[in-house]
Structure formats: structure tokens, C-alpha cells
Design an enzyme around this catalytic site. Sequence first.
Site, mmCIF file in Angstrom:
data_model
loop_
_atom_site.group_PDB
_atom_site.id
_atom_site.type_symbol
_atom_site.label_atom_id
_atom_site.label_comp_id
_atom_site.label_asym_id
_atom_site.label_seq_id
_atom_site.Cartn_x
_atom_site.Cartn_y
_atom_site.Cartn_z
ATOM 1 C CB SER A 117 -6.510 -10.309 -5.568
ATOM 2 O OG SER A 117 -5.348 -9.856 -6.243
ATOM 3 C CE1 TYR A 136 -3.128 -13.133 -1.775
ATOM 4 C CE2 TYR A 136 -2.847 -12.538 -4.086
ATOM 5 C CZ TYR A 136 -3.232 -12.207 -2.792
ATOM 6 O OH TYR A 136 -3.739 -10.944 -2.527
HETATM 7 N N1 LIG Z 1 -1.442 -5.319 -0.875
HETATM 8 C C1 LIG Z 1 -1.874 -5.624 -2.070
HETATM 9 O O1 LIG Z 1 -1.314 -5.143 -3.052
HETATM 10 C C2 LIG Z 1 -3.073 -6.525 -2.261
HETATM 11 C C3 LIG Z 1 -3.561 -6.705 -3.561
HETATM 12 C C4 LIG Z 1 -4.722 -7.454 -3.757
HETATM 13 C C5 LIG Z 1 -5.368 -8.018 -2.666
HETATM 14 N N2 LIG Z 1 -4.850 -7.840 -1.418
HETATM 15 C C6 LIG Z 1 -5.578 -8.462 -0.312
HETATM 16 O O2 LIG Z 1 -5.921 -7.485 0.655
HETATM 17 C C7 LIG Z 1 -5.955 -8.060 1.962
HETATM 18 C C8 LIG Z 1 -5.052 -7.269 2.892
HETATM 19 O O3 LIG Z 1 -3.750 -7.249 2.350
HETATM 20 P P1 LIG Z 1 -2.595 -6.320 2.920
HETATM 21 O O4 LIG Z 1 -1.716 -6.015 1.783
HETATM 22 O O5 LIG Z 1 -3.144 -5.253 3.766
HETATM 23 O O6 LIG Z 1 -1.845 -7.424 3.837
HETATM 24 P P2 LIG Z 1 -1.008 -7.202 5.180
HETATM 25 O O7 LIG Z 1 -0.211 -8.450 5.376
HETATM 26 O O8 LIG Z 1 -0.303 -5.924 5.119
HETATM 27 O O9 LIG Z 1 -2.175 -7.162 6.276
HETATM 28 C C9 LIG Z 1 -2.996 -8.297 6.457
HETATM 29 C C10 LIG Z 1 -3.680 -8.238 7.808
HETATM 30 O O10 LIG Z 1 -4.438 -9.443 7.965
HETATM 31 C C11 LIG Z 1 -4.163 -9.978 9.264
HETATM 32 N N3 LIG Z 1 -4.316 -11.421 9.285
HETATM 33 C C12 LIG Z 1 -3.562 -12.342 8.630
HETATM 34 N N4 LIG Z 1 -3.961 -13.578 8.951
HETATM 35 C C13 LIG Z 1 -4.998 -13.442 9.816
HETATM 36 C C14 LIG Z 1 -5.835 -14.357 10.486
HETATM 37 N N5 LIG Z 1 -5.667 -15.681 10.369
HETATM 38 N N6 LIG Z 1 -6.816 -13.883 11.290
HETATM 39 C C15 LIG Z 1 -6.987 -12.543 11.439
HETATM 40 N N7 LIG Z 1 -6.216 -11.621 10.841
HETATM 41 C C16 LIG Z 1 -5.233 -12.066 10.029
HETATM 42 C C17 LIG Z 1 -2.715 -9.578 9.542
HETATM 43 O O11 LIG Z 1 -2.399 -9.640 10.935
HETATM 44 C C18 LIG Z 1 -2.677 -8.163 8.977
HETATM 45 O O12 LIG Z 1 -3.086 -7.210 9.917
HETATM 46 C C19 LIG Z 1 -5.522 -9.503 1.787
HETATM 47 O O13 LIG Z 1 -6.667 -10.306 1.711
HETATM 48 C C20 LIG Z 1 -4.778 -9.489 0.460
HETATM 49 O O14 LIG Z 1 -4.790 -10.746 -0.160
HETATM 50 C C21 LIG Z 1 -3.727 -7.117 -1.185
#
Ligand SMILES: NC(=O)c1ccc[n+]([C@@H]2O[C@H](COP(=O)([O-])OP(=O)(O)OC[C@H]3O[C@@H](n4cnc5c(N)ncnc54)[C@H](O)[C@@H]3O)[C@@H](O)[C@H]2O)c1
Length: 263
Positions: free
Chosen positions: A142, A156
Site C-alpha cells: 500500500s 495497518y
Molecule cells: N481498498 C483499498 O483502497 C486498498 C488500498 C491499499 C491496499 N489495499 C490492500 O489490498 C488488499 C485487498 O483489499 P480490499 O480493499 O479488496 O479488501 P476487502 O476487505 O474488500 O477484501 C479482502 C479479501 O481478503 C479476504 N481475507 C481477509 N482475511 C483473510 C484470511 N485470513 N485468509 C484469506 N482471505 C482473507 C477477505 O475475505 C476478502 O475477500 C488488502 O491487502 C489491502 O490491505 C487496499
Amino acid sequence: MGKLDGKKAFITGAAMGLGEGIATAYAAHGAELCLADINPRVDEVAERLRSEYGARIVTAHMDVSAPGSCASAAQAAIGGLGRIDILCAIAGVCKLCDFLSMSDEDRDFHIDVNIKGVWNTVKSILPDMLKNGKGSIVVMSSVTGDIVADPGETAYALSKAALVGFTKALAVEYADRNIRCNAMQLGYARTPMAEAIAKQSNPSDPEAALAEMAKAIPMGRLAKPVEVGELAAFLGGDESSYITGSQFVIDGGSTLPESVMGV
Ligand SMILES: NC(=O)c1ccc[n+]([C@@H]2O[C@H](COP(=O)([O-])OP(=O)(O)OC[C@H]3O[C@@H](n4cnc5c(N)ncnc54)[C@H](O)[C@@H]3O)[C@@H](O)[C@H]2O)c1
């Protein structure tokens, strides 16, 4: 002819959000997939992508924080697809809380899922890549932690910054064995996670909080998950064959402004 034709990819966090967007881009570019997640909704995503793209897809219900669960999922993926060429380690969690109020359990939750989760997943898939003499690993970091941060993000941020170090160390250790590893550093994409953060910061009007986030981004909007999927497809596929240990910011310009003036 898709740019990922013949590639076999393992994607964690594929039940929703960015993992689903990445899976969608990969299916559109012709990859065969193992979609893995703790949430059984991953089966619905697989069904949608099979019907939209005719993609060959297996699924794995797994918890990235549990090494045994990762090992079983890797076995199922390799059994179902034959081998793994690309690993997208996307699953992650985010709970905002000010530093002094954050419990050690919540701190450890970030470490267990975001750091150890990527560690466990890579440990389960890398031996197959080494056996095949090639592999590309895409890690979801991120901009938070390594470049910027907001209040409430200590746990985080530490987990996402750690993944940059992990990416570089893994990349240099395995470069001579044809394994590449790169990190994506996303600003904001509209996903269930971003919607939950918006709800936490403005419980009565989360859409207003999302609009505020968009206003602070020079491009004026959050990313669509599939746009991040296109970066993941580039990094996973052969177009990026000479790139390893690198960090790719994808943020609509959100880390650019030197001041808040004019934003
Ligand atoms: N959305 C953003 O703006 C953003 C920005 C920077 C980084 N990220 C990163 O991108 C990744 C995805 O984020 P997102 O926004 O799609 O999140 P989200 O919560 O919408 O989706 C996350 C997914 O990960 C799965 N998950 C969570 N814990 C788990 C585990 N222990 N084992 C297996 N699966 C698991 C969840 O069930 C879900 O399907 C994350 O690593 C997040 O930190 C997101």
C-alpha cells in the site's frame, strides 16, 4: 490471444474487492486460476468468471494466517491446475484505531493476516515455482506505511510497509532462479474494505466520506479494482520479465501534492 494465455495464477483475497478485480483482469487476459479466500463467496466469483470468460478456475477456502491452510490450498491449486506460474498475494485486513486504544490482539491480527499471511502463502507456492524453474509473485502492499499514513493506521501501516522489505529480500534471494517478486502500492480503491473505512469515519453518511477521499486524490476518484488488476497482470506476466524487487505506486496521484492547496 490473451497476454496471460497459458499462465496459471493463484490469487488470495479473491472473494471480493481487489482480489476479485485482479481475478477478473486475469480471466479476461486468458489465465487459468485458483481463487483462494476465507470467505466462501469466492465460489460465486469463480462461477461468474467461468461464465463471462470461459476461464478454467478452481477455488480454495483458506485462511492465509494459518500455514497448514495455505499448504492445503497450494496442494489443491497445483492438483487442479498442474502448476502455478503467478502468485498474487492480495488478502489483507484493516482496522482503524488510535495507537493507545488499539489492543495487542488487533495489532497481532494485522501482523497475522497481512504479514504472516503473505509469508505463509509464498512459502506454500514457491517450492512449485522453483521446481518449474520460473515464477512471478505480486505482493499487495500500500502507499500506507511506506509513503504516507493517516491517524489510526499504525498497525495497518506497519504491516504494509513490512511487505516492501519482504518483496525486496525475496526478489534478491531468488533472482538467479528465475523467480520475480514485486509490490503494488495502492492509494484507494472502492472495495468493501474502503467502504468499511468510510463507514467508520462517517457512520451516518459513508458516501460523504468516500467523496471526501476522492476529493483528496488529484484524479478525483478512487481506483476501480480492475484497474489494479491490469497492473497485477503486467507484473505477473511476461511483459515485466526484467522487473523484480520493485514498488509500483498506483494512486491516481494521491501521494503527489506538496500541500493541500488546490486539492
Ligand atoms: N481498498 C483499498 O483502497 C486498498 C488500498 C491499499 C491496499 N489495499 C490492500 O489490498 C488488499 C485487498 O483489499 P480490499 O480493499 O479488496 O479488501 P476487502 O476487505 O474488500 O477484501 C479482502 C479479501 O481478503 C479476504 N481475507 C481477509 N482475511 C483473510 C484470511 N485470513 N485468509 C484469506 N482471505 C482473507 C477477505 O475475505 C476478502 O475477500 C488488502 O491487502 C489491502 O490491505 C487496499
